[in-house]
Structures are given as structure tokens and as C-alpha cells.
Design an enzyme around this catalytic site. Structure first.
Site, PDB file in Angstrom:
ATOM      1  N   LYS A  13     -12.618  -3.879  15.643  1.00 21.01           N
ATOM      2  CA  LYS A  13     -12.576  -5.115  14.797  1.00 21.01           C
ATOM      3  C   LYS A  13     -13.567  -6.029  15.145  1.00 21.01           C
ATOM      4  CE  LYS A  13      -8.517  -4.883  17.888  1.00 21.01           C
ATOM      5  NZ  LYS A  13      -8.684  -3.695  18.328  1.00 21.01           N
ATOM      6  N   ARG A  88       0.344  -7.431  18.804  1.00 18.04           N
ATOM      7  CA  ARG A  88       0.772  -6.020  19.207  1.00 18.04           C
ATOM      8  C   ARG A  88       1.940  -5.417  19.784  1.00 18.04           C
ATOM      9  NH1 ARG A  88      -5.567  -7.261  21.866  1.00 18.04           N
ATOM     10  NH2 ARG A  88      -5.892  -5.015  22.387  1.00 18.04           N
ATOM     11  N   ARG A 127     -19.357   1.902  23.850  1.00 17.68           N
ATOM     12  CA  ARG A 127     -19.688  -0.094  24.578  1.00 17.68           C
ATOM     13  C   ARG A 127     -19.739   0.202  26.237  1.00 17.68           C
ATOM     14  NH1 ARG A 127     -14.482  -3.320  21.566  1.00 17.68           N
ATOM     15  NH2 ARG A 127     -13.640  -2.077  23.681  1.00 17.68           N
ATOM     16  N   ARG A 133     -17.398  -3.293  30.967  1.00 17.89           N
ATOM     17  CA  ARG A 133     -16.612  -4.549  30.692  1.00 17.89           C
ATOM     18  C   ARG A 133     -16.130  -3.516  31.541  1.00 17.89           C
ATOM     19  NH1 ARG A 133     -13.531  -5.699  24.590  1.00 17.89           N
ATOM     20  NH2 ARG A 133     -11.930  -5.093  25.804  1.00 17.89           N
ATOM     21  N   ARG A 144      -5.381   2.064  27.441  1.00 19.27           N
ATOM     22  CA  ARG A 144      -5.402   1.702  26.577  1.00 19.27           C
ATOM     23  C   ARG A 144      -5.236   1.941  25.334  1.00 19.27           C
ATOM     24  NH1 ARG A 144     -10.752  -0.612  25.524  1.00 19.27           N
ATOM     25  NH2 ARG A 144     -10.281  -2.472  24.990  1.00 19.27           N
TER      26      ARG A 144
HETATM   27  P1  AMP Z   1      -9.507  -6.173  23.568  1.00 23.20           P
HETATM   28  O1  AMP Z   1     -10.698  -7.265  23.625  1.00 23.20           O
HETATM   29  O2  AMP Z   1      -8.795  -7.138  22.004  1.00 23.20           O
HETATM   30  O3  AMP Z   1      -9.852  -4.821  23.265  1.00 23.20           O
HETATM   31  O4  AMP Z   1      -8.567  -6.944  24.597  1.00 23.20           O
HETATM   32  C1  AMP Z   1      -8.509  -6.103  25.484  1.00 23.20           C
HETATM   33  C2  AMP Z   1      -7.326  -7.117  26.576  1.00 23.20           C
HETATM   34  O5  AMP Z   1      -6.887  -8.101  26.722  1.00 23.20           O
HETATM   35  C3  AMP Z   1      -6.297  -5.697  26.296  1.00 23.20           C
HETATM   36  O6  AMP Z   1      -6.609  -4.182  27.280  1.00 23.20           O
HETATM   37  C4  AMP Z   1      -5.118  -6.443  27.153  1.00 23.20           C
HETATM   38  O7  AMP Z   1      -5.133  -5.792  28.225  1.00 23.20           O
HETATM   39  C5  AMP Z   1      -5.596  -7.582  26.665  1.00 23.20           C
HETATM   40  N1  AMP Z   1      -4.939  -8.740  25.464  1.00 23.20           N
HETATM   41  C6  AMP Z   1      -5.236  -8.856  24.383  1.00 23.20           C
HETATM   42  N2  AMP Z   1      -4.879  -9.483  23.400  1.00 23.20           N
HETATM   43  C7  AMP Z   1      -3.701  -9.157  23.622  1.00 23.20           C
HETATM   44  C8  AMP Z   1      -2.288  -9.234  23.197  1.00 23.20           C
HETATM   45  N3  AMP Z   1      -2.134  -9.748  22.102  1.00 23.20           N
HETATM   46  N4  AMP Z   1      -1.212  -8.809  24.378  1.00 23.20           N
HETATM   47  C9  AMP Z   1      -1.273  -8.219  25.700  1.00 23.20           C
HETATM   48  N5  AMP Z   1      -2.421  -8.209  25.726  1.00 23.20           N
HETATM   49  C10 AMP Z   1      -3.689  -8.880  25.437  1.00 23.20           C
END
Ligand code: AMP
Length: 189
Positions: A13, A88, A127, A133, A144
Site C-alpha cells: 500500500k 481500519r 522488510r 521496523r 497484525r
Molecule cells: P501501517 O504502517 O499502516 O501498517 O501501520 C503501522 C501500525 O500503526 C499499525 O499496526 C497500527 O498499530 C498503527 N496504525 C496505523 N494506522 C492505524 C489506524 N487507522 N488505526 C489504528 N492503528 C493504526
């Protein structure tokens, strides 16, 4: 154009969103990136968010919604935006709708990047070693994905029933996936 990009962790994404947002001339708004920037700067928001991120859980809706609400009021969002990683949860969908309708705006489309699960796990493990990360360890990756399927996958049906969903195959070379998105949305690049 006001778009959302969805798909499981590791679907690509972020990579696609950055390219498509620049083609469209709209900001790429990644809630994950905003949280990570706050974590590395040690802000109170980052300290709070990190507890959830490191466990593979979602940051509470109240915190996330307030952050997005603020971000969408910035001037650069006037021509539109590409939201990556938000909404989400069902509650976040409701909040986003409320934010948009109070500004007499609406979403133009929701892009789902579809991927094979084994491929996603392989990408996430790769990754983890490339980017280091802290939420990319094997246990956290598994959590996740579980959280995604429990809380986020149902939103895809909601958006499908509203006629907003566009599904694109996320497997393959980055440029090929971009090409599919460009033709699915008839974007001029
Ligand atoms: P991502 O990089 O989009 O995978 O986000 C990394 C982490 O940030 C996720 O696993 C959540 O812990 C947090 N996060 C990102 N976006 C959201 C969201 N819309 N709602 C809740 N937690 C989020």
C-alpha cells in the site's frame, strides 16, 4: 480525488500510494507513517501509539481519528488526498464519513490491493530485515494480520456495497501494479 487504499499489511500500500498520490497531485496520508514519525520524535502521541504498534494492535480509535481529523484540515488536502492505512475499523469509517460530510465532501473510491497471504508474510519478513521496523517481528506480523482480518477486512464489503470498491491485483513488479491501478482509475500520468 479523495481516495482510500486498503489491503493487508505487506500488500504494498505505502509504495503504491506514494506513486499514485504524486500522479494525482494530492497528499499521501499514511497514518502508520505519521505514528512512526511521532514515535521517532518521542512526542506524547508517539509514546502512546508505540505501546500498541509494537504489539501489532491498533492504536485506539479516539487517538487515530483526532490525528486524521487534524491532518485533513491542512491546506494541501483541498484538491483531495490518498489515505493509506485509514480507516481500519468500522468506527473510523463512521468518523471519516462525518469529517467529509461536514465539509460537503465524499470519497471517490476505495482501492483494495489483493494479495496472496503467503506472499504477504514473505514480504513482511523481508522488510523486517531490510528496514528493522520494531513491529515486523514474526509474532507481531502474525498478530497484525489477525487484527487486519478481524477488524479491517469487513470494511471492504461495506465499501463494496456503497459502490466505491475497486480491486487491483497487488502481486508482481511495483510498476506493473501501478499500471493496473492507473488503468482501473483511469488516471492520466
Ligand atoms: P501501517 O504502517 O499502516 O501498517 O501501520 C503501522 C501500525 O500503526 C499499525 O499496526 C497500527 O498499530 C498503527 N496504525 C496505523 N494506522 C492505524 C489506524 N487507522 N488505526 C489504528 N492503528 C493504526
Amino acid at each position: 480525488m479523495r481516495l482510500v487504499i486498503m489491503g493487508p499489511p505487506g500488500a504494498g500500500k505505502g509504495t503504491q500510494a506514494a506513486v499514485i498520490a504524486s500522479m494525482l497531485g494530492v497528499p499521501h496520508i499514511s497514518t502508520g507513517d505519521i505514528f512512526r514519525a511521532n514515535v521517532s520524535q518521542g512526542t506524547p502521541l508517539g509514546v502512546e501509539a508505540r505501546k500498541y504498534m509494537d504489539a501489532g494492535e491498533y492504536v485506539p480509535d479516539g487517538v487515530t481519528n483526532a490525528m486524521v481529523r487534524d491532518r485533513l484540515t491542512h491546506d494541501d488536502c483541498r484538491p483531495g488526498f490518498l489515505l493509506d492505512g485509514y480507516p481500519r475499523t468500522v468506527e473510523q469509517v463512521g468518523e471519516l464519513n462525518a469529517m467529509l460530510s461536514s465539509a460537503a465532501q465524499h470519497l471517490d473510491g476505495v482501492l483494495e490491493l489483493t494479495v496472496d497471504l503467503d506472499e504477504v508474510v514473505a514480504r513482511l519478513v523481508r522488510r523486517a530485515s531490510e528496514q528493522g521496523r520494531s513491529d515486523d517481528t514474526e509474532d507481531v506480523i502474525r498478530r497484525r494480520l489477525e487484527v487486519y482480518f478481524e477488524q479491517t477486512a469487513p470494511l471492504i464489503e461495506m465499501y463494496r456495497s456503497q459502490g466505491l470498491l475497486v480491486q487491483v491485483d497487488g502481486l508482481g513488479e511495483i510498476a506493473d501494479v501501478t499500471g493496473r491501478i492507473v488503468s482501473a482509475f483511469a488516471i492520466e500520468d
